[in-house]
Every structure is written in structure tokens, then in C-alpha cells.
Design a protein around this motif. Structure first.
Motif, short mmCIF file in Angstrom:
data_model
loop_
_atom_site.label_atom_id
_atom_site.label_comp_id
_atom_site.label_asym_id
_atom_site.label_seq_id
_atom_site.Cartn_x
_atom_site.Cartn_y
_atom_site.Cartn_z
N GLU A 37 0.82 -1.21 0.00
CA GLU A 37 0.00 0.00 0.00
C GLU A 37 0.85 1.26 0.00
OE1 GLU A 37 0.27 -1.72 4.12
OE2 GLU A 37 -0.12 -2.42 2.09
N MET A 44 -6.71 4.40 5.66
CA MET A 44 -7.09 4.76 4.29
C MET A 44 -7.56 6.21 4.22
SD MET A 44 -9.39 1.84 2.53
CE MET A 44 -8.89 0.14 2.39
N GLY A 93 -10.73 -0.97 -0.68
CA GLY A 93 -9.83 -0.09 -1.41
C GLY A 93 -10.26 0.12 -2.85
N PHE A 137 -4.36 -0.19 -1.35
CA PHE A 137 -4.88 -1.25 -0.49
C PHE A 137 -5.46 -2.41 -1.28
CE2 PHE A 137 -4.56 2.36 2.26
CZ PHE A 137 -4.26 1.84 3.50
N PHE A 147 -6.18 4.90 -1.97
CA PHE A 147 -7.14 3.80 -1.83
C PHE A 147 -6.71 2.59 -2.66
CE2 PHE A 147 -10.55 7.21 -1.00
CZ PHE A 147 -10.33 7.14 0.37
#
Length: 733
Positions: free
Chosen positions: A176, A234, A670, A658, A655
Motif C-alpha cells: 500500500e 485509508m 480499497g 490497499f 485507496f
């Protein structure tokens, strides 16, 4: 509000060393608190008031030995029929004895005693009962369980420990971080300055650090689900970068207009900061509004994410001005710094050197194109979003089970082996609790309940009852013919409850991980329309306050509904129906996780209002200052397109980072957020909005006089601030 924020921004810059020091102290204190007070996260999803939860509570009270976590060890012999041989039975008995001595285990059940052996004599299931619930099983106990059977495997047998005890916390790794790296690249391209990009990223990371540390510090007294910190991370990263981007962009524009750094940052916080506060407030309200659904784990998830967003707003309007004070003119591209330094105090640098003011830029050209072909643009956009939304009615919700875990993971290996040997129903067994006033009542009710369940369609088998020491409570295992997330299993749960509802002399309750998942999903599905109505109504009210208009809020709300429908459609097509699943690294399509739609609505609502305010507030500002509706629309798009594009790309990249996680829940969250931001920013806000605004013309800004007088003035555009500053002559220091 704008005037208050203007003073706050100037004060933060003047006392920048103190502001930075205070935030660093907060970060260190929060970090120490997290390190010392952090508690475990929960992987279960409780739902007070449902039958499945009442059954668990009853077991915990009257039959505690059966209320702990369970494990199922799947065993596969090298050949068919081998389990029927004395040697095969000795191997299984060796495994049972080893499992029963594991730390935290109450006992293990020999599969030959309960008939948990496949007809071909090659597969067996060893039931393992732990003393505590799944969230209380320690990492050491879980590791020992996962490593059970090494000696048996050395003999050529396959041993796969599985069951609810394997549930754990999703890991955050390096994948991520790719999203953050892409966000940094977008910032560098947008600003043309490493200083501006680095400062914006640093500001966001400090905010995320404070928010996450505070969240983990509270986890010692508040039960957090394992997905709550990841959702908070997030959102904290995405909005933290975006909010700092908005303020830095306006500050740079003010510097190019000849304002001193202090005045520039004050006006940036007073104008862009007002939009940041409004946008952050909408996200926080929407997430906190999840409490109205009255589902504890969802409420905690919403409040956790709302907390990190609140920190992101506070950092943006206090720490960011302080950092901008340290940077001075270095936030500008190198080619413009000398021009700004050479200009006379109060003298603008000139439109030819400021791309945001260049009316031949992409934003202005795009706005003119959209307005010129507004009717075809609206029709094509609506048709495209409608097509994307087609799979939405087929959406099914469920809690994830081991059959959808990552291929190769211990839980997935055990699930696949169990399905291979016994069928999918054995991976989602149900539990029926029979509780009478005394042992005689329970003993009389158990045969009735067993017979009723056996007659129910889609039941494969009913296991013999386990009785509590006092005989008042019995636990029956029910094996469906279909898997945990199959529609037929959901029907079976309701059929069993209907069938046993009339038993006299005892309370009969159906539970188990599969039943809990069904109850959670149904309650969330029932709450979804109510929450959507709440969010849409809130958006209309908030935007009516901001824009002093009736049609603009209605347009924004309809655009939000289009975004939600299209996002649901794409997510269903990929994650549930399996189309293009390989592109997101999805091993097994399955129903969407039950809380994804309601979370998606809350989060996308705040982000959609963010872009709406940033674009349309400039349109209103120019309109009330004398521009025609058409020119105001072009100006708003021209000035906002670059920043909104950068903000949306940053959101999408954060996002999207993820999506690379293996956990299917986090992956779907995500993806849905990234695609939702893309649709809302580029299709709805930057395409449909200018087309509709130009079509409405002056009527877009109509508001009845009585309503105009009744609504408070929140001054997002900073009109009050401009009146306060109109007689002042800026000077550079």
C-alpha cells in the motif's frame, strides 16, 4: 468562519515554531500511549439483538465449555480406505492426542467417535475446542495450532488446521506504500516543487501518525474490529493529503498575486481552509451517522475513521500554515521564485506565468467543450453510468468465510480440503442451542428439534447433541448441503428457525459463524435505504447552506446517487460475479462483505461534497460578482480542474494501494473507494456538473427569499473575509 480561519492561519505562521513543536509533542505522546495501552483487535462481528448473538450469550452463560473458539483439523490419507486400517486409525489417534495437549485447548474429538470420516475412508475432521473466544486466543496458541501434525505429515499424510480460531488481523505491508508513492509523484507534478510536495506529504503523515496512534491507544478500552484501523488509515492518508493540497495550492496562488507569505497563508486558510473544514465536517458527520444503524462494530469503525479525518482537518489548518511559513517562496516552482522576489510589493506576477489563470488551460478548454455539447455530454454520461450500475440489483452481502480466503493461506487450505472430502456444507456448519428450564425439559425437546431439522430441506446431517454438565443446555451441530455464503444456506437458516419455533418447554436458538454472518448482512441490508436517505437529505441541507440555492443541492444529491450506483455495479461485477477478477488479484469471487455498501455511502458522500464545494463555490463566487452563469461555470472549472484532478488522483492512488493486500475485505474496500472517487470526480463533478449548471443558467442560483433569510450564512466562499480585507493593501515582508 472564513475570517476566524484567516486569523488562525496568520497566527499559526507567526508562531510556527511553537505550532510545530506542539504537534510533535502530541505525536510523541500519542505514540507512547499507543505502545503502552494498545489492546487486541477483534475479528468477530457481534450483533446484539439477533438470534445468533442471543444463542452465543446463552452458551457463554450456561455452557461455557462450548462457547469458546473452535478449530477443525482436516486430515487426508495418502490413499482411499486407509483410514479404515489399524495403521490409519493409529495415525489419526496420534493427531488427536497432540491436538488435545495444545496450549489453550480444552479437548479434541476423535473423528471415528462422531462419524467425521468421509465415505471413501480418506478424509477425516478433528474437532478442537478452545477454552476462550477467538479474539482471546493468543498468537502463541494460534501458532502452535497451525503447526500441529508435523509428525503425521512426515508420514505422507496431509494435515490442514482450520476453523474460526485462525481469524486474525490483516497485515499492513509495503504494497500500500505504492499508493503513497504515486500520491507523492502527483504532488510533485502538480506543484512543480519538491518543497511544496514534500511539505504537503509530511503534513498528512504527521496527521495520520497522530490519528492512528490515538486510535491504538484507545483500543485498550474500546473493542476495535481488525478492519477499523485500516479504514482509518485509508481515509486519514487520503483526506490528509488532499486537504493540505487545497490549502497549499491557494497559498501559492496568493503569493503569485503579490501577497506577503503571512497574508497569503491567512487568506489560503480563510478560503480553501473553509472548504476543508466543511468537507471534513461532512465526512465526519456521515461516518458518525453510522451510529444510527445501531450496530456496535460498525459504529466503532465509523467513529475511528471520523477521528482520523478530524485530526487531518486540524493538522491542515494549523500545522500546514506553520510549515508554509518555514518554506517561504520555495513552495513555488524554481522558475517563478525569482520573478516573485523581483516584483514590487502587492504587484501580481502576471497571468502569463501562472498556469491556473491561463484561460487557455485544459480546465477552461474542457469547460467550454462540455458547455457547447452539454446535452449529448449529459446523455452519454448518464448512459455510461447506467450501464455500469446494471449489476447493482444482483448485489449480495455476506461476511467472508475461509472459502474466499487467499489461495494457499492456512484457512483456505483447510477449507478446500474439507470441501474436497465432505462437501461445502461442512465449512459452514450451524449450531442449534436447546435450553430448557431443567434437564428433563431439555431431554424431551432435543429429539423433537432433531427430527424437525432433519426434515428441513437442504440439511445434510444433524450431529448428536452435546449436553452441558447440568443437562439444561444442549448443542446440536447441523451440516447444510451448501456453502456458508450460498443463497440456499441463507434460506435454510430461516427454514430451521421457522421449523423449531413451536417447540414447547425449551428455547431453541440457531447460531454459528454462518448464521451470524447472515444475521449481520440482513440487518445491514435493512439499514442501507434508511442511511442512504439520511445522507442524501443531509447533502441537500448542507449544500443549501453553502450555495444559497435549491437546484444546486438537488443536482449534487442526484450526482451522488449516480456515483454510488455505478460504484456498486462495478464492484459487484468484479468481486461478486468475477469479471476481470484477475486484474485486482482476487482468487475467489464471493458476495460483498456486508458492511461495505453502507461504509462506501458514508465515505463517498463526504468526498463528493468536497469536490462539489471546491468547484461550485468558485462558480457562485464569480456569478455573484457579475459574471454570467456561463462564464462563472467556465471560470469555476478552469480554476478548480487542476487541483480537483490532483486531489482525485491522490485519493485513487492511496485507496488503490490497499487493493494489493491479500485480505479480500480490505481489497474490496480499497477498490470500491478508488473507483468511486474516479467516477465522482471525473464523470459527475467535472463533466455532468458543468453541463447541468450551464443548462440551468441563472435558475441554478434561485432560492426563495423567506428561505434565504431563514438559513444561516456559513460563508464558505469567504465573502465576509473579502469585505474585511477590501480596504487593506498587502505588502510583502
Amino acid at each position: 468562519m472564513a475570517t476566524l480561519l484567516y486569523r488562525l492561519g496568520r497566527g499559526a505562521l507567526r508562531r510556527r515554531r511553537l505550532v510545530v513543536a506542539l504537534w510533535l509533542v502530541v505525536l510523541v505522546v500519542a505514540g507512547l500511549a499507543a505502545a503502552t495501552l494498545r489492546g487486541p483487535t477483534a475479528s468477530n462481528f457481534t450483533m446484539p439483538g439477533t438470534e445468533s448473538q442471543r444463542a452465543l450469550d446463552l452458551l457463554s452463560e450456561q455452557f461455557p465449555a462450548a462457547s469458546g473458539a473452535t478449530g477443525t483439523i482436516a486430515v487426508k490419507a495418502p490413499a482411499d480406505g486407509q483410514l479404515a486400517t489399524p495403521e490409519g486409525q493409529a495415525v489419526v489417534q496420534e493427531l488427536v492426542q497432540e491436538a488435545s495437549t495444545l496450549p489453550g485447548v480444552v479437548g479434541a474429538v476423535n473423528p471415528f467417535q462422531v462419524g467425521a470420516v468421509s465415505p471413501n475412508g480418506r478424509y477425516a475432521l478433528v474437532q478442537v475446542q478452545f477454552a476462550t473466544g477467538g479474539d482471546e486466543v493468543t498468537d502463541e496458541q494460534r501458532t502452535a495450532y497451525e503447526e500441529v501434525g508435523a509428525a503425521v505429515e512426515a508420514k505422507g499424510w496431509q494435515v490442514a488446521p482450520g476453523g474460526e480460531v485462525l481469524g486474525g488481523e490483516p497485515e499492513i505491508g509495503s504494497t500500500e506504500a505504492l499508493g503513497v508513492l504515486v500520491a507523492a509523484i502527483v504532488l510533485i507534478i502538480t506543484f512543480g516543487s519538491l518543497v511544496a510536495a514534500g511539505m504537503t506529504m509530511l503534513n498528512a503523515l504527521i496527521g495520520v501518525g497522530v490519528g492512528m496512534a490515538g486510535l491504538f491507544a484507545l483500543s485498550g478500552v474500546i473493542e476495535l474490529t481488525s478492519t477499523a484501523p485500516i479504514l482509518a488509515l485509508m481515509l486519514g492518508l487520503a483526506v490528509g493529503i488532499d486537504y493540505s493540497l487545497f490549502i497549499t495550492s491557494r497559498h501559492r496562488q496568493n503569493l503569485l498575486e503579490g501577497l506577503s507569505p503571512e497574508e497569503a497563508v491567512g487568506r489560503a486558510v480563510g478560503t480553501a481552509g473553509s472548504a476543508v473544514v466543511f468537507a471534513g465536517a461532512t465526512v465526519v458527520i456521515a461516518l458518525a451517522g453510522l451510529a444510527v444503524v445501531n450496530i456496535p462494530f460498525l459504529t466503532v469503525m465509523g467513529l475511528a475513521a471520523a477521528g482520523t479525518v478530524t485530526i487531518a482537518v486540524l493538522v491542515a489548518i494549523t500545522l500546514q500554515p506553520a510549515l508554509l511559513g518555514f518554506a517561504g517562496n520555495r513552495v513555488l516552482p524554481r522558475r517563478l521564485r525569482s520573478t516573485v522576489d523581483a516584483a514590487e510589493p502587492g504587484e501580481p506576477v502576471g497571468e502569463e506565468t501562472v498556469p491556473a489563470e491561463d484561460r487557455s488551460g485544459f480546465g477552461f478548454r474542457w469547460a467550454r467543450f462540455v458547455i457547447r455539447f452539454r446535452v449529448p455530454v449529459i446523455l452519454v454520461s448518464l448512459l455510461g453510468l447506467g450501464l455500469l450500475a446494471l449489476p447493482t440489483p444482483d448485489m449480495r452481502l455476506a461476511l467472508p468465510d475461509a472459502s474466499t480466503a487467499t489461495v494457499g493461506s492456512p484457512a483456505r487450505v483447510a477449507s478446500d480440503l474439507t470441501t474436497e472430502g465432505f462437501g461445502p456444507g461442512f465449512t459452514g456448519r450451524l449450531a442449534v442451542v436447546v435450553a430448557g428450564d431443567d434437564a428433563q425439559a431439555t431431554a424431551a425437546a432435543v429429539p423433537q428439534v432433531t427430527a424437525m431439522i432433519q426434515r428441513t430441506e437442504n440439511v445434510l446431517a444433524v450431529a448428536p447433541p452435546q449436553l452441558s454438565p447440568d443437562g439444561r443446555t444442549a448443542l446440536l451441530g447441523v451440516v447444510p448441503k451448501t456453502g456458508p455464503t450460498d443463497e440456499a444456506t441463507e434460506t435454510l437458516v430461516h427454514d430451521v428457525r421457522d421449523a423449531v419455533g413451536g417447540v414447547k418447554g425449551a428455547e431453541v436458538l440457531l447460531t454459528g459463524a454462518t448464521a451470524i454472518g447472515i444475521d449481520v448482512s440482513e440487518k445491514l441490508s435493512d439499514a442501507l435505504p434508511i442511511y442512504l436517505l439520511l445522507v442524501v437529505g443531509l447533502s441537500v441541507l448542507l449544500l443549501m447552506l453553502v450555495f444559497r440555492s435549491l437546484l444546486v443541492p438537488l443536482k449534487a444529491a442526484l450526482g451522488f446517487l449516480l456515483t454510488v450506483a455505478a460504484t456498486f455495479g462495478i464492484t459487484v461485477a468484479i468481486f461478486q460475479q468475477g469479471h476481470l477478477a484477475d486484474l485486482v488479484g482476487l482468487d475467489t469471487p464471493a458476495p460483498l462483505v456486508s458492511f461495505l455498501p453502507i461504509l462506501l455511502i458514508g465515505i463517498l458522500f463526504g468526498l463528493a461534497m468536497d469536490y462539489e464545494v471546491f468547484l461550485v463555490s468558485r462558480m457562485r463566487e464569480d456569478f455573484v460578482h457579475g459574471d454570467t452563469a456561463r462564464e462563472a461555470t467556465i471560470s469555476g472549472m478552469g480554476h478548480g480542474a487542476r487541483v480537483v484532478t490532483a486531489a482525485a488522483l491522490i485519493m485513487m492512488s492511496v485507496f488503490g494501494g490497499f487493493v494489493f493486500l491479500e485480505d479480500p475485505i480490505i481489497k474490496s474496500m480499497g477498490f470500491a473507494l478508488a473507483i468511486g472517487v474516479a467516477i465522482d470526480a471525473f464523470v459527475v463533478r467535472m463533466t455532468i456538473v458543468p453541463a447541468v449548471m450551464s443548462l440551468l443558467g441563472d435558475r441554478a442560483w434561485w432560492l426563495p427569499r423567506w428561505l434565504n433569510r431563514a438559513l444561516p450564512n456559513v460563508d464558505i466562499e469567504g465573502e465576509g473575509l473579502r469585505e474585511h480585507l477590501e480596504d487593506r493593501t498587502p505588502t510583502r515582508v
